[in-house]
Design an enzyme around this catalytic site. Structure first.
Site, mmCIF file in Angstrom:
data_model
loop_
_atom_site.group_PDB
_atom_site.id
_atom_site.type_symbol
_atom_site.label_atom_id
_atom_site.label_comp_id
_atom_site.label_asym_id
_atom_site.label_seq_id
_atom_site.Cartn_x
_atom_site.Cartn_y
_atom_site.Cartn_z
ATOM 1 N N ASP A 7 18.129 35.983 5.653
ATOM 2 C CA ASP A 7 18.243 34.558 5.952
ATOM 3 C C ASP A 7 16.850 33.966 5.772
ATOM 4 O OD1 ASP A 7 19.148 32.055 6.902
ATOM 5 O OD2 ASP A 7 18.515 32.549 8.937
ATOM 6 N N GLU B 263 20.844 34.372 1.570
ATOM 7 C CA GLU B 263 21.456 33.055 1.726
ATOM 8 C C GLU B 263 20.703 32.025 0.889
ATOM 9 O OE1 GLU B 263 23.339 31.678 5.565
ATOM 10 O OE2 GLU B 263 21.582 30.360 5.512
ATOM 11 N N ASP C 191 18.304 33.801 13.855
ATOM 12 C CA ASP C 191 18.061 34.063 12.434
ATOM 13 C C ASP C 191 18.405 35.518 12.092
ATOM 14 O OD1 ASP C 191 16.199 31.495 11.600
ATOM 15 O OD2 ASP C 191 15.864 32.164 13.650
#
Length: 214
Positions: A20, A81, A157
């Site tokens: 991420d 991502e 996260d």
């Protein structure tokens, strides 16, 4: 002459790293998939806040930490991502660079990567593309075996990165480009390019793992 059926193919373990991206906090996760069984090896964050506004130092920190994780866990594939397209162009540029550095670290070890939109990740894990970070974390606890909440990473996260890795698993590798090499194969083919041998059982397993041909 008697004939015998071919033995059923073995479900070889696959290591997936999920990322991420972030310029303040970058989440990462590593899972091992064997058939339909998913084992969480690690999920945590790279905290970049201590470097203030020095973006170049942050990028180097991301690259160095990614290389450390790659050498420790020998991932077969990277799932990352895609940046969220907000209104702040400067923030988008910095986030894109952070994502690019993480990808570059994996490509330097011939690890294929796949990019997933945030809505795709949320939908894969929770069934809703508009789920909150808290809802994603809650669903992961329902789906996977994770440590007690008091021992888990405090920042969401980390669970976001875990969701990216799980999303990739749900795609069953259909988005990975054919012919991608694993880090285990890189080690076997380029022993002189590694400064020091990677210790541990996982390194031995990775070297023994046959690589599927495209």
């Amino acid at each position: 002459m008697a004939t015998y059926p071919s033995p059923a193919p073995l479900d070889l373990p696959k290591i997936i790293m999920g990322i991420d991206p972030g310029t303040q906090i970058m989440g990462y996760a590593v899972i091992e998939v064997t058939g339909q069984r998913v084992q969480v090896l690690r999920y945590d964050v790279i905290n970049l806040k201590a470097f203030g506004s020095n973006h170049a130092v942050k990028l180097k920190k991301i690259f160095d930490r990614m290389i450390q994780l790659i050498e420790e866990y020998l991932p077969d594939e990277l799932a990352i991502e895609a940046p969220f397209y907000g209104a702040n162009v400067q923030s988008m540029l910095k986030l894109g660079r952070a994502q690019g550095v993480a990808i570059a670290a994996c490509l330097s070890r011939d690890i294929p990567f796949v990019e997933y939109a945030p809505t795709k990740v949320k939908q894969s894990v929770t069934g809703s593309g508009s789920a909150s970070k808290e809802q994603v974390a809650h669903m992961l606890r329902q789906t996977l075996t994770l440590p007690p909440i008091e021992e888990a990473p405090k920042l969401l996260d980390a669970t976001d990165a875990l969701a990216v890795a799980l999303c990739h698993h749900y795609q069953k590798g259909n988005n990975v480009k054919a012919g991608g090499k694993s880090w285990g194969k890189f080690l076997a083919e380029n022993p002189n390019k590694v400064a020091a041998p990677v210790a541990g059982k996982k390194a031995v397993v990775a070297r023994k793992k046959p690589v599927a041909k495209a």
